[in-house]
Design an enzyme around this catalytic site. Structure first.
Site, PDB file in Angstrom:
ATOM      1  N   ARG A 227      53.261  64.729  17.276  1.00 42.87           N
ATOM      2  CA  ARG A 227      54.127  64.210  18.330  1.00 42.87           C
ATOM      3  C   ARG A 227      53.656  62.813  18.718  1.00 42.87           C
ATOM      4  O   ARG A 227      52.441  62.527  18.711  1.00 42.87           O
ATOM      5  CB  ARG A 227      54.084  65.117  19.567  1.00 42.87           C
ATOM      6  CG  ARG A 227      54.848  66.416  19.409  1.00 42.87           C
ATOM      7  CD  ARG A 227      56.360  66.185  19.376  1.00 42.87           C
ATOM      8  NE  ARG A 227      57.125  67.408  19.257  1.00 42.87           N
ATOM      9  CZ  ARG A 227      57.582  67.912  18.109  1.00 42.87           C
ATOM     10  NH1 ARG A 227      57.334  67.293  16.974  1.00 42.87           N
ATOM     11  NH2 ARG A 227      58.307  69.012  18.109  1.00 42.87           N
ATOM     12  N   HIS A 275      60.548  60.351  12.163  1.00 42.62           N
ATOM     13  CA  HIS A 275      60.430  61.771  12.559  1.00 42.62           C
ATOM     14  C   HIS A 275      61.161  62.641  11.530  1.00 42.62           C
ATOM     15  O   HIS A 275      62.103  63.367  11.865  1.00 42.62           O
ATOM     16  CB  HIS A 275      61.001  62.013  13.969  1.00 42.62           C
ATOM     17  CG  HIS A 275      60.506  63.308  14.562  1.00 42.62           C
ATOM     18  ND1 HIS A 275      60.271  63.483  15.906  1.00 42.62           N
ATOM     19  CD2 HIS A 275      60.199  64.498  13.988  1.00 42.62           C
ATOM     20  CE1 HIS A 275      59.855  64.717  16.145  1.00 42.62           C
ATOM     21  NE2 HIS A 275      59.807  65.357  14.980  1.00 42.62           N
TER      22      HIS A 275
END
Ligand code: NDP
Ligand code: OXD
Length: 312
Positions: A227, A275
Site C-alpha cells: 500500500r 497499482h
C-alpha cells in the site's frame, strides 16, 4: 435459495463483468448495483472496495461484507463498520500467482540491473554489467503471509537467499523467519532487496522510511507492492538521491492515480506501475462470493475472515 439481496457497491468499477459471473453461478440471487434508500433492509450481502465511511452501517440485515481486494485497509478504516458483520477478503490462487510474477519480475530486474542495461541500450553502448549469483542476493519480504510466502517459494526456486518478516514466526523450508518488532533491524540489515507485502495497519503505516532505509545494506533496492501508506515517499527519494539505495519499484502510492506532478514519475532510479501488481479476477472472486453465500445458508462461517483487532 439465498435469503436476502446482494449489493455490488463499488461505483467506479464496470459492474457488469463482475455481476454477470455471479448471475451465472446464482441465478436466484437478487443482485443489485444501486443502493436504493427505500430497500436497504433487503441487503444481506455486500461487495465493497473503498466504501464511503458509514455506508455499510446503513444495511440493518447485513450478514457479510466481501472485500474485492486482499488488502482491507480502506474498509477496516471505517470506524462505523458494523461490529457483528464478518468481513471476508480475497485469498485466491490467481491473485497470488499474479503477485508472485510481479515480485519475481522486479527482484530479477534489480538483481540483473535491467534499468542500467536499458540505459546503455539508449546510448547504444555495448558494456557488460556484472551481477552476483542469485544465492548471493538476500531478499527480505516484509509481510510473510499468503502473498509473501508464495513469492518467497518462487524466489527460492531461483536460488535467492530469502527471509520473511511477520508478526508471528513462520516455518517455510529454506527461508529464514524473523518475527516481531525486535527482529526488524536484523532482518533489514541482511536484505539487499526489500519487498513490502504487509497489510496497511496503524503498526505498519509509514514503515518504509528514512530510519528503515538506513538499516538496509548500502546499494539495496526496495519494492513496494502493498500500500502507498507504507512508504514515506520523500524519504525514499532522499535515500535514492544520497546513493544509499540503488533503486525502487513502486506499484502503490499515497495518492492514486499518482498525480502528474509527483517527482516519483521521472526519478531515474524508480520504476512505477499503476497499482497493477495483482488484480482481483472477477470470475474467481464471484466463485468465492457464491461459495460463501452457500456456506452461510448452511450456517457455516465465511472463509478468509478479517480480524478487526489486528486490522488484517
Ligand atoms: P496476509 O494477511 O496473508 O499477510 C500479511 C502478513 O503481514 C502476515 O505475515 C502478518 O504476520 C504480517 N504482518 C501484519 N502486521 C504486521 C506487523 N505489525 N509486524 C510484522 N508483520 C506483520 O496478507 P496477504 O499476503 O494476502 O496480502 C498482503 C498485502 O498485499 C495486502 O494487505 C495488500 O495491502 C497488498 N496487496 C497489494 C496488491 C497490489 O496489486 N498491489 C494486490 C493484493 C494485495 P502474521 O502472519 O504473523 O499475522
Ligand atoms: C488488493 C489490491 O488488495 O488489489 O487486492 O490492492
Amino acid at each position: 435459495m439465498p435469503q436476502g439481496a446482494l449489493l455490488f457497491q463499488p461505483t467506479d468499477y464496470p459492474h457488469q463483468i463482475w455481476t454477470d459471473h455471479l448471475r451465472r453461478l446464482m441465478p436466484d440471487l437478487d443482485i443489485r448495483t444501486e443502493d436504493d434508500e427505500t430497500r436497504k433492509g433487503d441487503i444481506a450481502y455486500c461487495v465493497a472496495w473503498k466504501p464511503k465511511p458509514g455506508s455499510l452501517r446503513s444495511f440493518a440485515n447485513l450478514k457479510v461484507v466481501f472485500s474485492m481486494g486482499a488488502g482491507v485497509d480502506a474498509i477496516v478504516a471505517d470506524a462505523t463498520f458494523p461490529a457483528h458483520v464478518p468481513l471476508s477478503r480475497v485469498v485466491d490462487d490467481t491473485l497470488t500467482q499474479a503477485m508472485t510474477e510481479y515480485v519475481v519480475l522486479h527482484v530479477l530486474a534489480w538483481h540483473r540491473r535491467q534499468r542500467d542495461l536499458d540505459n546503455l541500450q539508449k546510448l547504444k553502448k555495448w558494456r557488460l554489467i556484472a551481477a552476483p549469483r542469485a544465492e548471493q542476493v538476500r531478499v527480505g519480504i516484509l509481510g510473510f503471509g499468503v502473498l509473501g510466502q508464495a513469492a518467497a517459494l518462487a524466489l527460492k526456486a531461483l536460488n535467492y537467499n530469502i527471509a520473511g518478516w511477520s508478526a508471528s514466526p513462520k516455518q517455510v523450508a529454506g527461508v529464514e523467519s524473523f518475527a516481531g518488532a525486535d527482529a526488524l533491524q536484523p532482518f533489514l540489515s541482511r536484505s539487499d532487496i526489500l519487498v513490502c507485502l504487509l497489510p496497511l495497519t496503524p503498526a505498519t503505516r509509514g514503515i518504509l522510511n528514512t530510519h528503515t532505509f538506513a538499516q538496509l545494506p548500502n546499494g539495496a533496492c526496495v519494492i513496494n507492492c502493498a500500500r502507498g501508506g507504507h512508504l514515506i515517499e520523500s524519504d525514499l527519494i532522499a535515500a535514492l538521491d544520497s546513493g544509499h539505495l540503488r533503486g525502487a519499484t513502486l506499484d502503490v502510492f499515497q495518492v492514486e492515480p499518482l498525480p502528474e506532478t509527483s517527482p516519483l514519475w521521472s526519478h531515474p532510479k524508480i520504476t512505477i506501475t499503476p497499482h497493477a501488481a495483482a488484480i482481483t479476477d472477477p470470475a474467481a472472486f464471484m466463485r468465492h462470493v457464491a461459495n460463501t453465500i452457500r456456506r452461510m445458508d448452511q450456517n457455516l462461517r465465511p472463509e478468509n475472515l478479517v480480524d478487526f483487532a489486528r486490522g488484517y
